[in-house]
Design a protein around this motif. Structure first.
Motif, PDB file in Angstrom:
ATOM      1  N   ALA A  63     -16.799   8.702   7.498  1.00  8.06           N
ATOM      2  CA  ALA A  63     -15.804   9.768   7.678  1.00  8.06           C
ATOM      3  C   ALA A  63     -15.394   9.858   9.147  1.00  8.06           C
ATOM      4  O   ALA A  63     -14.216  10.026   9.471  1.00  8.06           O
ATOM      5  CB  ALA A  63     -16.365  11.100   7.190  1.00  8.06           C
ATOM      6  N   ALA A  64     -16.363   9.711  10.049  1.00 12.06           N
ATOM      7  CA  ALA A  64     -16.049   9.769  11.483  1.00 12.06           C
ATOM      8  C   ALA A  64     -15.134   8.610  11.875  1.00 12.06           C
ATOM      9  O   ALA A  64     -14.192   8.787  12.656  1.00 12.06           O
ATOM     10  CB  ALA A  64     -17.334   9.731  12.305  1.00 12.06           C
ATOM     11  N   LEU A  65     -15.390   7.423  11.322  1.00 14.62           N
ATOM     12  CA  LEU A  65     -14.542   6.264  11.641  1.00 14.62           C
ATOM     13  C   LEU A  65     -13.151   6.432  11.038  1.00 14.62           C
ATOM     14  O   LEU A  65     -12.154   5.972  11.600  1.00 14.62           O
ATOM     15  CB  LEU A  65     -15.196   4.974  11.142  1.00 14.62           C
ATOM     16  CG  LEU A  65     -16.355   4.507  12.025  1.00 14.62           C
ATOM     17  CD1 LEU A  65     -17.131   3.377  11.359  1.00 14.62           C
ATOM     18  CD2 LEU A  65     -15.860   4.054  13.385  1.00 14.62           C
ATOM     19  N   GLN A  66     -13.069   7.096   9.889  1.00 16.47           N
ATOM     20  CA  GLN A  66     -11.756   7.380   9.312  1.00 16.47           C
ATOM     21  C   GLN A  66     -11.001   8.363  10.211  1.00 16.47           C
ATOM     22  O   GLN A  66      -9.809   8.221  10.441  1.00 16.47           O
ATOM     23  CB  GLN A  66     -11.899   7.889   7.875  1.00 16.47           C
ATOM     24  CG  GLN A  66     -12.431   6.789   6.976  1.00 16.47           C
ATOM     25  CD  GLN A  66     -12.530   7.120   5.497  1.00 16.47           C
ATOM     26  OE1 GLN A  66     -13.134   6.377   4.763  1.00 16.47           O
ATOM     27  NE2 GLN A  66     -11.924   8.209   5.039  1.00 16.47           N
TER      28      GLN A  66
ATOM     29  N   ALA B 292       0.840  -1.204   0.000  1.00 12.12           N
ATOM     30  CA  ALA B 292       0.000   0.000   0.000  1.00 12.12           C
ATOM     31  C   ALA B 292       0.873   1.252   0.000  1.00 12.12           C
ATOM     32  O   ALA B 292       2.017   1.226   0.458  1.00 12.12           O
ATOM     33  CB  ALA B 292      -0.892   0.001   1.236  1.00 12.12           C
ATOM     34  N   ALA B 293       0.291   2.331  -0.511  1.00 11.47           N
ATOM     35  CA  ALA B 293       1.008   3.611  -0.517  1.00 11.47           C
ATOM     36  C   ALA B 293       0.973   4.270   0.856  1.00 11.47           C
ATOM     37  O   ALA B 293       1.676   5.242   1.105  1.00 11.47           O
ATOM     38  CB  ALA B 293       0.403   4.529  -1.571  1.00 11.47           C
ATOM     39  N   GLY B 294       0.097   3.767   1.724  1.00 11.05           N
ATOM     40  CA  GLY B 294       0.098   4.228   3.121  1.00 11.05           C
ATOM     41  C   GLY B 294      -0.560   5.571   3.357  1.00 11.05           C
ATOM     42  O   GLY B 294      -0.454   6.144   4.439  1.00 11.05           O
ATOM     43  N   GLY B 295      -1.284   6.069   2.371  1.00  9.94           N
ATOM     44  CA  GLY B 295      -1.953   7.361   2.543  1.00  9.94           C
ATOM     45  C   GLY B 295      -3.200   7.214   3.402  1.00  9.94           C
ATOM     46  O   GLY B 295      -3.830   6.161   3.417  1.00  9.94           O
ATOM     47  N   PHE B 296      -3.547   8.284   4.136  1.00  8.73           N
ATOM     48  CA  PHE B 296      -4.814   8.264   4.889  1.00  8.73           C
ATOM     49  C   PHE B 296      -5.480   9.628   4.815  1.00  8.73           C
ATOM     50  O   PHE B 296      -4.813  10.659   4.669  1.00  8.73           O
ATOM     51  CB  PHE B 296      -4.604   7.815   6.338  1.00  8.73           C
ATOM     52  CG  PHE B 296      -3.552   8.571   7.111  1.00  8.73           C
ATOM     53  CD1 PHE B 296      -3.806   9.851   7.602  1.00  8.73           C
ATOM     54  CD2 PHE B 296      -2.306   8.001   7.348  1.00  8.73           C
ATOM     55  CE1 PHE B 296      -2.841  10.530   8.327  1.00  8.73           C
ATOM     56  CE2 PHE B 296      -1.338   8.688   8.069  1.00  8.73           C
ATOM     57  CZ  PHE B 296      -1.601   9.962   8.557  1.00  8.73           C
ATOM     58  N   HIS B 297      -6.813   9.598   4.891  1.00  8.02           N
ATOM     59  CA  HIS B 297      -7.606  10.830   4.791  1.00  8.02           C
ATOM     60  C   HIS B 297      -8.976  10.587   5.399  1.00  8.02           C
ATOM     61  O   HIS B 297      -9.400   9.434   5.548  1.00  8.02           O
ATOM     62  CB  HIS B 297      -7.742  11.261   3.326  1.00  8.02           C
ATOM     63  CG  HIS B 297      -8.273  10.170   2.470  1.00  8.02           C
ATOM     64  ND1 HIS B 297      -9.613   9.994   2.266  1.00  8.02           N
ATOM     65  CD2 HIS B 297      -7.669   9.141   1.825  1.00  8.02           C
ATOM     66  CE1 HIS B 297      -9.797   8.926   1.515  1.00  8.02           C
ATOM     67  NE2 HIS B 297      -8.636   8.388   1.239  1.00  8.02           N
ATOM     68  N   THR B 298      -9.679  11.674   5.749  1.00  8.18           N
ATOM     69  CA  THR B 298     -10.998  11.524   6.382  1.00  8.18           C
ATOM     70  C   THR B 298     -12.146  11.614   5.389  1.00  8.18           C
ATOM     71  O   THR B 298     -13.256  11.196   5.710  1.00  8.18           O
ATOM     72  CB  THR B 298     -11.247  12.637   7.436  1.00  8.18           C
ATOM     73  OG1 THR B 298     -10.863  13.867   6.863  1.00  8.18           O
ATOM     74  CG2 THR B 298     -10.487  12.367   8.697  1.00  8.18           C
ATOM     75  N   LEU B 299     -11.904  12.175   4.206  1.00  5.28           N
ATOM     76  CA  LEU B 299     -13.004  12.453   3.281  1.00  5.28           C
ATOM     77  C   LEU B 299     -13.736  11.170   2.893  1.00  5.28           C
ATOM     78  O   LEU B 299     -13.125  10.204   2.438  1.00  5.28           O
ATOM     79  CB  LEU B 299     -12.427  13.113   2.018  1.00  5.28           C
ATOM     80  CG  LEU B 299     -13.383  13.934   1.162  1.00  5.28           C
ATOM     81  CD1 LEU B 299     -13.945  15.108   1.950  1.00  5.28           C
ATOM     82  CD2 LEU B 299     -12.662  14.435  -0.083  1.00  5.28           C
TER      83      LEU B 299
ATOM     84  N   GLY C  97      -8.689   1.113  11.476  1.00  6.81           N
ATOM     85  CA  GLY C  97      -8.930   1.320  12.907  1.00  6.81           C
ATOM     86  C   GLY C  97     -10.419   1.327  13.211  1.00  6.81           C
ATOM     87  O   GLY C  97     -10.882   0.677  14.149  1.00  6.81           O
ATOM     88  N   GLY C  98     -11.172   2.056  12.404  1.00  8.08           N
ATOM     89  CA  GLY C  98     -12.629   2.133  12.608  1.00  8.08           C
ATOM     90  C   GLY C  98     -13.292   0.787  12.416  1.00  8.08           C
ATOM     91  O   GLY C  98     -14.229   0.429  13.142  1.00  8.08           O
ATOM     92  N   VAL C  99     -12.799   0.011  11.440  1.00  6.65           N
ATOM     93  CA  VAL C  99     -13.355  -1.321  11.211  1.00  6.65           C
ATOM     94  C   VAL C  99     -13.086  -2.211  12.438  1.00  6.65           C
ATOM     95  O   VAL C  99     -13.977  -2.896  12.936  1.00  6.65           O
ATOM     96  CB  VAL C  99     -12.742  -1.955   9.938  1.00  6.65           C
ATOM     97  CG1 VAL C  99     -13.040  -3.448   9.865  1.00  6.65           C
ATOM     98  CG2 VAL C  99     -13.274  -1.249   8.697  1.00  6.65           C
ATOM     99  N   GLY C 100     -11.857  -2.156  12.956  1.00  3.02           N
ATOM    100  CA  GLY C 100     -11.504  -2.963  14.129  1.00  3.02           C
ATOM    101  C   GLY C 100     -12.337  -2.581  15.336  1.00  3.02           C
ATOM    102  O   GLY C 100     -12.869  -3.442  16.044  1.00  3.02           O
ATOM    103  N   LEU C 101     -12.479  -1.276  15.570  1.00  2.31           N
ATOM    104  CA  LEU C 101     -13.260  -0.803  16.717  1.00  2.31           C
ATOM    105  C   LEU C 101     -14.717  -1.249  16.594  1.00  2.31           C
ATOM    106  O   LEU C 101     -15.309  -1.772  17.534  1.00  2.31           O
ATOM    107  CB  LEU C 101     -13.192   0.727  16.793  1.00  2.31           C
ATOM    108  CG  LEU C 101     -14.069   1.363  17.874  1.00  2.31           C
ATOM    109  CD1 LEU C 101     -13.480   1.094  19.256  1.00  2.31           C
ATOM    110  CD2 LEU C 101     -14.221   2.873  17.665  1.00  2.31           C
ATOM    111  N   THR C 102     -15.283  -1.038  15.406  1.00  2.00           N
ATOM    112  CA  THR C 102     -16.696  -1.374  15.198  1.00  2.00           C
ATOM    113  C   THR C 102     -16.936  -2.858  15.430  1.00  2.00           C
ATOM    114  O   THR C 102     -17.883  -3.244  16.131  1.00  2.00           O
ATOM    115  CB  THR C 102     -17.095  -1.006  13.752  1.00  2.00           C
ATOM    116  OG1 THR C 102     -16.900   0.385  13.582  1.00  2.00           O
ATOM    117  CG2 THR C 102     -18.542  -1.354  13.468  1.00  2.00           C
ATOM    118  N   LEU C 103     -16.085  -3.684  14.850  1.00  6.49           N
ATOM    119  CA  LEU C 103     -16.304  -5.128  14.971  1.00  6.49           C
ATOM    120  C   LEU C 103     -16.146  -5.568  16.434  1.00  6.49           C
ATOM    121  O   LEU C 103     -16.940  -6.373  16.936  1.00  6.49           O
ATOM    122  CB  LEU C 103     -15.351  -5.905  14.067  1.00  6.49           C
ATOM    123  CG  LEU C 103     -15.841  -7.318  13.825  1.00  6.49           C
ATOM    124  CD1 LEU C 103     -17.058  -7.318  12.904  1.00  6.49           C
ATOM    125  CD2 LEU C 103     -14.759  -8.199  13.225  1.00  6.49           C
TER     126      LEU C 103
END
Ligand SMILES: Cc1cc2nc3c(=O)[nH]c(=O)nc-3n(C[C@H](O)[C@H](O)[C@H](O)COP(=O)(O)OP(=O)(O)OC[C@H]3O[C@@H](n4cnc5c(N)ncnc54)[C@H](O)[C@@H]3O)c2cc1C
Length: 805
Positions: A61-64, A47-54, A358-364
């Motif tokens: 977006a909140a989970l991002q 992966a290119a390792g980029g992250f963003h909230t949009l 992170g949001g996926v892990g938290l939610t699950l």
């Protein structure tokens, strides 16, 4: 190796490791991760390792935002570096629609606490000096954007999980997952069999194959994706030497993302001539290799990038990274309990693992440990797709999603790929009448009926669309005469058996009606969140028909199955019972002309079986239009016959077919909320006003009762209200901020134009103390402050005389 555990997570990519960490964080330590090779051996390592909230979906977006903020925490816990570069990022807009989208996003961010801002071309030049701003209107700047080290981050999740008691087995290939009669699982691996209470499929590139081991089809598909890393670029060196770092630049027009990498740049593309990968299955031997370079498919993208970022034209290419990663049909992850399979959880289809992992892990973890996630996560719920989905549908949808990754998403947009897929017997009849189709849950749904000269395609827009006239005409037909549309996009369930009433009393918070009557009721989670708004029709002491949102079928059936009980059978009959709604002042006369049954004594909320024309029907007196109306259900085999009967009887009254656009305008007149807008697991019944349908007098401990009682006693901090808005050409869509006295005090849930009242109407939440009739506020629509005032009396039939009369 351990041979028993509470949870076996299959897959050691960034997502599996995040799930493992969050399980320990929330208190489960007997958890184990099984990885067939080394950690990061799927998509994660390249992966290119980029992250963003949009993200177009506000909860996503909140989970991002949560994911991005988590990295510092991970570094602190583990002492490991995630290689974080919080350099900020800008998303460019080169036309008004793209700019409108950014304005709408910025507005949403105000109440989400995200510090984004809109910047003009001069500021863009200062923030990202290598950008050619010719033709650029503006951009959205997000200080949270950045990039990280994918491998370091995954290992940091893994270390944090181990510190919480988790075990990780690498070089441990899962070959089989076999369920025992008690619902637990035998996970057969190369190193032996593990008996686990729960399984999590975090198999990433192999999630399809891992799912197939349990007979489950996961609707996802891998796509090839390519990014380039350049040699040193003098302009970037100069920035570094001055102590700076170049930010990310997303250029939707060029379908590219760009960031600094070393002393050069890295640029990736979501190219139109994209290619699906491993159509018939991901080879098990794939892992640490890349795909061969493929410049042909990105030639146009590169040429565009040279114009936007001229420094690239002079730069040499140092390396090309070309690898596959998976997408679901709508691009969002597939998370949660798999419907119909006990103790099997999904954490796959995550196309942006470093923005969303992170949001996926938290939610699950919340779902598994606490029984439900803290917020509405329907946008990534694995249950948002139904049994109808197949690889033949998924593939074109995934291609479409990849191609549209950087396109503007419009609120009224209907995406064309894989359509028409599912149609009712009315499809050709309605097409002949000018139907302009949308789709919901794979089903074609008429949005409106175009007449001669009107466009047979609704142009996507943030503003009032070219369906405006047709919608107005259909609304007036309902309010002034009689309209007809299908009831196919209701989810329908048949609940039967000697314990049916007891079961419904426990599952539903509202009153369960007597035979021949129907009732409206919220369905609550144990934490009091709204997980359904149902109409319950009592067809007999042991037979009930439930109706709710069509798109929530799998979501609702999963809940019903999780709460199944002896003496009750629940069947999903959504596509087995169909029919029509007739609504408007002449609806009664139309129905009466089609049946020998006496309909004149049918009261509001009555339900009866009767023959209409030649067809056995269930007829109920209720209408979501808020008008006098009837829903008429029949066997789909007889639906065309029923149509001709009602259509002919309606001719003297000017009967008019109407679509979903008109329906959504009509409901605004009565301030009726709708599923996933006003009514969602983000809200409670008391917040939305649905508590008026809760039966506190019934002597049943219905699910969610304790919270509902507490809210009844103490009230809620916010209240659902309706507004009249001084809008011009754009109405409220969703999540626009509501301003009062110079501060954001609430947000909108939905809105639109009331063609009946000729007013722009919005609905949303205000703090309880403010929610008073006539209160003046401002609502920010596409960056413009629009005056609005609170309305408490419905715009049509305020005393319900017409609806009940
Ligand atoms: C070129 C490229 C660039 C990207 N850039 C970005 C970016 O900038 N930002 C971003 O957020 N995302 C990016 N992504 C996407 C990102 O890589 C994925 O979202 C992420 O890696 C998905 O992680 P995962 O854990 O779900 O899956 P994977 O990384 O595929 O992990 C699945 C793991 O499961 C293991 N496994 C599978 N089957 C079994 C089995 N039977 N038994 C045991 N183990 C098994 C595999 O070995 C593998 O390690 C990019 C992807 C590509 C291809």
């Amino acid at each position: 190796m351990k041979t028993t555990c509470q949870v076996a997570v299959i897959g050691g990519g960034v997502v599996g490791c995040s799930v493992l960490y969050h399980l320990t964080k929330l208190g489960w330590s007997d958890v184990m991760l099984l990885e067939r090779s080394e950690l990061t051996s799927g998509s994660t390592w390249h992966a290119a390792g980029g992250f963003h909230t949009l993200n177009g979906d506000t909860n996503m977006a909140a989970l991002q935002g949560y994911t991005i903020r988590l990295y510092k925490e991970l570094e602190e816990i583990t002492g490991m570096s995630c290689g974080l570069h919080h350099v900020g990022g800008i998303t460019l807009a080169d036309n008004q629609d793209r700019f409108d989208m950014l304005l709408a996003e910025r507005a949403k961010h105000r109440f989400m606490g995200l510090e984004t801002e809109i910047v003009g071309p001069d500021e863009i030049k200062k923030i990202a000096p290598i950008t050619n701003t010719d033709g650029i209107i503006g951009a959205l700047y997000d200080p949270l954007d950045g990039h990280l080290d994918p491998s370091g981050t995954t290992h940091a999740y893994a270390k944090a999980a181990r510190m919480g008691g988790a075990t990780i087995e690498t070089h441990c290939m899962v070959r089989e997952t076999n369920q025992r009669p008690d619902g637990t699982w035998d996970v057969v691996t190369d190193k032996g069999t593990i008996h686990a209470e729960h399984i999590v499929n975090a198999g990433g590139l192999w999630a399809r194959e891992v799912g197939a081991m349990a007979g489950i089809y996961f609707p996802l598909h891998p796509m090839e994706h390519q990014y380039l890393v350049t040699d040193t670029i003098p302009e970037i060196e100069a920035i570094i030497d001055a102590g700076g770092e170049h930010p990310h630049v997303m250029d939707p027009a060029g379908e590219s993302y760009l960031r600094q990498e070393g002393r050069g740049l890295c640029i990736g593309f979501y190219e139109q001539p994209c290619k699906p990968w491993a159509v018939d299955g991901t080879p098990w031997e794939f892992g640490h290799e890349l795909l061969p370079d493929d410049f042909d498919k990105i030639t146009d993208s590169i040429e565009f990038a040279y114009r936007r970022f001229p420094v690239l034209a002079e730069a040499g290419v140092k390396s090309v990274i070309h690898g596959p990663f998976t997408f679901a049909p709508d691009g969002n992850p597939l998370v949660g309990p798999v419907p119909g399979v006990r103790n099997y959880w999904s954490a796959c289809g995550v196309m942006a693992g470093f923005s969303q992992g992170g949001g996926v892990g938290l939610t699950l973890a919340q779902w598994m440990i606490e029984g439900e996630p803290e917020r509405d996560v329907f946008a990534m719920d694995v249950a948002r797709f139904g049994d109808w989905i197949t690889p033949g549908y998924t593939r074109p949808k995934v291609i479409e999603n990849y191609q549209k990754r950087f396109s503007v998403s419009y609120p009224n947009e209907e995406l064309p790929a894989a359509r028409p897929n599912r149609t009712t017997p009315m499809y050709d009849i309605f097409s002949d009448l000018g139907a302009v189709w949308g789709q919901q849950y794979g089903l074609e749904v008429a949005n409106y009926f175009a007449q001669d000269g009107e466009p047979g395609y609704e142009t996507p827009s943030f503003r009032r669309s070219d369906a405006f006239e047709a919608t107005g005409r259909e609304v007036r037909a309902v309010r002034e005469r009689v309209g007809i549309n299908e009831v196919h996009n209701f989810g329908k369930y048949l609940v039967t058996g000697p314990r049916a009433r007891d079961w419904l009393d426990r599952i539903m918070a509202g009153r369960i009606p007597a035979p021949g009557r129907l009732s409206l009721t919220p369905m609550l989670s144990p934490k009091g969140k709204l997980i359904g708004d149902f109409t319950v029709s009592c067809l007999g002491e042991e037979e009930f028909q439930l109706t709710a949102s069509y798109g929530a079928q799998s979501f609702h059936m999963r809940w019903f199955q999780q709460h199944q009980q002896d003496g009750v059978t629940v069947e999903n009959i959504s596509d087995k019972r169909n029919g029509f709604q007739v609504a408007g002042p002449k609806a009664h006369e139309v129905l009466a002309a089609c049946t020998r049954a006496n309909v004149s004594d049918m009261r509001f909320m009555d339900v009866r079986r009767m023959v209409v024309g030649m067809t056995d029907c269930i007829v109920q007196r209720v209408s979501y239009t808020g008008d006098l109306g009837f829903e008429i259900y029949c066997d789909p085999m007889a639906q065309r016959q029923l149509w001709w009967t009602l259509w002919q009887a309606g001719q003297p009254h000017g009967i008019t077919p109407f679509g979903m656009r008109a329906m959504m305008s009509l409901r605004l007149d009565k301030f009726f909320g709708s599923w996933m807008r006003e009514f969602s697991p983000d809200y409670t019944a008391a917040e939305t006003g649905l508590d008026r349908f809760i039966s506190f007098s019934k002597n049943v401990d219905f699910i969610g009762r304790a919270v509902a009682e507490a809210e009844r006693a103490e009230g809620t901090a916010r209240k659902f209200v309706a507004f009249e808005v001084e809008a011009e050409d754009a109405d409220v869509n969703a999540y626009e901020p509501i301003w009062h006295d110079g501060a954001v005090v609430g947000f909108c849930t939905s809105g639109g134009y009331s063609h009946f009242a000729q007013k722009s109407v919005a609905m949303g939440f205000l703090p309880k103390g403010l929610a008073a009739d006539g209160l003046a506020v401002e609502i920010e629509i596409l960056g413009q402050m629009r005056k609005a005032r609170v309305l408490t009396s419905p715009l049509f039939d305020p005393d319900g005389a017409r609806m009940r009369g």
